[in-house]
Design a protein around this motif. Sequence first.
Motif, PDB file in Angstrom:
ATOM      1  N   PRO A 153       0.880  -1.304  -0.691  1.00 35.45           N
ATOM      2  CA  PRO A 153      -0.132   0.093   0.276  1.00 35.45           C
ATOM      3  C   PRO A 153       0.686   1.104   0.229  1.00 35.45           C
ATOM      4  O   PRO A 153       1.849   1.394   0.355  1.00 35.45           O
ATOM      5  CB  PRO A 153      -0.694  -0.110   1.136  1.00 35.45           C
ATOM      6  CG  PRO A 153      -0.199  -1.791   1.663  1.00 35.45           C
ATOM      7  CD  PRO A 153       0.723  -1.709   1.272  1.00 35.45           C
ATOM      8  N   VAL A 154       0.569   2.647  -0.542  1.00 35.75           N
ATOM      9  CA  VAL A 154       1.232   3.703  -1.171  1.00 35.75           C
ATOM     10  C   VAL A 154       0.148   4.652  -0.320  1.00 35.75           C
ATOM     11  O   VAL A 154      -0.678   4.711  -0.806  1.00 35.75           O
ATOM     12  CB  VAL A 154       1.184   4.005  -2.548  1.00 35.75           C
ATOM     13  CG1 VAL A 154       1.574   5.464  -2.148  1.00 35.75           C
ATOM     14  CG2 VAL A 154       2.735   3.136  -3.602  1.00 35.75           C
ATOM     15  N   THR A 155      -0.015   5.354   0.895  1.00 37.43           N
ATOM     16  CA  THR A 155      -0.703   6.381   1.180  1.00 37.43           C
ATOM     17  C   THR A 155      -0.582   7.450   1.250  1.00 37.43           C
ATOM     18  O   THR A 155      -1.337   8.538   1.409  1.00 37.43           O
ATOM     19  CB  THR A 155      -0.680   5.914   2.801  1.00 37.43           C
ATOM     20  OG1 THR A 155       0.907   5.980   4.079  1.00 37.43           O
ATOM     21  CG2 THR A 155      -1.401   4.624   3.034  1.00 37.43           C
ATOM     22  N   ASP A 156       0.277   8.438   0.549  1.00 34.53           N
ATOM     23  CA  ASP A 156       1.013   9.278   0.406  1.00 34.53           C
ATOM     24  C   ASP A 156       0.827  10.139  -0.624  1.00 34.53           C
ATOM     25  O   ASP A 156       0.276   9.456  -2.129  1.00 34.53           O
ATOM     26  CB  ASP A 156       3.024   9.330  -0.030  1.00 34.53           C
ATOM     27  CG  ASP A 156       3.082  10.950  -0.324  1.00 34.53           C
ATOM     28  OD1 ASP A 156       2.454  11.532  -0.414  1.00 34.53           O
ATOM     29  OD2 ASP A 156       4.658  10.880  -0.341  1.00 34.53           O
ATOM     30  N   LYS A 157      -0.911  11.284  -0.580  1.00 33.47           N
ATOM     31  CA  LYS A 157      -1.578  11.340  -1.413  1.00 33.47           C
ATOM     32  C   LYS A 157      -0.547  12.048  -2.491  1.00 33.47           C
ATOM     33  O   LYS A 157      -1.005  12.097  -3.424  1.00 33.47           O
ATOM     34  CB  LYS A 157      -2.237  12.606  -0.426  1.00 33.47           C
ATOM     35  CG  LYS A 157      -3.321  11.434   0.546  1.00 33.47           C
ATOM     36  CD  LYS A 157      -4.383  12.933   1.131  1.00 33.47           C
ATOM     37  CE  LYS A 157      -5.591  12.313   1.905  1.00 33.47           C
ATOM     38  NZ  LYS A 157      -5.834  10.636   1.379  1.00 33.47           N
ATOM     39  N   LEU A 158       0.121  12.550  -2.105  1.00 25.60           N
ATOM     40  CA  LEU A 158       1.015  13.325  -3.235  1.00 25.60           C
ATOM     41  C   LEU A 158       1.532  11.982  -4.548  1.00 25.60           C
ATOM     42  O   LEU A 158       2.263  12.328  -5.913  1.00 25.60           O
ATOM     43  CB  LEU A 158       2.023  14.488  -3.030  1.00 25.60           C
ATOM     44  CG  LEU A 158       1.295  15.538  -2.172  1.00 25.60           C
ATOM     45  CD1 LEU A 158       2.835  16.513  -1.509  1.00 25.60           C
ATOM     46  CD2 LEU A 158       0.524  16.561  -2.816  1.00 25.60           C
ATOM     47  N   ALA A 159       1.626  10.706  -4.256  1.00 26.43           N
ATOM     48  CA  ALA A 159       2.250   9.968  -4.472  1.00 26.43           C
ATOM     49  C   ALA A 159       1.514   9.931  -6.040  1.00 26.43           C
ATOM     50  O   ALA A 159       0.161   9.423  -6.212  1.00 26.43           O
ATOM     51  CB  ALA A 159       2.242   8.545  -4.377  1.00 26.43           C
ATOM     52  N   ARG A 160       2.712   9.479  -7.091  1.00 26.21           N
ATOM     53  CA  ARG A 160       2.154   9.910  -8.940  1.00 26.21           C
ATOM     54  C   ARG A 160       1.775   8.353  -9.201  1.00 26.21           C
ATOM     55  O   ARG A 160       2.564   7.525  -8.855  1.00 26.21           O
ATOM     56  CB  ARG A 160       2.211  10.665  -9.716  1.00 26.21           C
ATOM     57  CG  ARG A 160       2.685  11.977  -8.727  1.00 26.21           C
ATOM     58  CD  ARG A 160       2.793  13.269  -9.305  1.00 26.21           C
ATOM     59  NE  ARG A 160       1.949  13.153 -10.638  1.00 26.21           N
ATOM     60  CZ  ARG A 160       1.297  13.533 -11.047  1.00 26.21           C
ATOM     61  NH1 ARG A 160       0.258  14.489  -9.396  1.00 26.21           N
ATOM     62  NH2 ARG A 160       0.818  14.123 -12.061  1.00 26.21           N
TER      63      ARG A 160
END
Length: 152
Positions: A53-60
């Motif tokens: 899971p990736v939770t960083d809202k800025l992850a693209r």
Amino acid sequence: MKHILILIISLLPAVALAGLPYEASLEEMAASADHILIGRITGVDMVDARGKPVTDKLARTGPGLDNTIRLRIGVDEVLVTNASQVPTVLPVPLANDLHYSLGQIQSAHKNDTRVFLVILKGNDFSGIKPGVFLRPISDKEKAMELYHASHP
């Protein structure tokens, strides 16, 4: 020179249609379908190339990036399936070569209560084409008619 220009202009529609990887007609979707469901978007998540899971809202997402944004589809009703069991929530990936951030897609679907016709293929319940799997619920009758015509 005039003939070459006319040839190039006459080929533009074919080239343009060949370049639409993220669109599919209802006919194409129904013919390729293994599962036709009624559902709604219950959430959005992102995973990296290892499925973590990736939770960083800025992850693209986008070319050269290994992240995949998934719409979490809550299944309300199964109309057609070739699976022995359909999960109650399906994480369906969007096209990962388009430039989006996790926060952008989460914001777009926040408080989304719309009900959709969800058309999927395969044992992994993926879109007919990358990110192509939602249709208006009003397409239900026509989709079922097309599905049965292409799956005798």
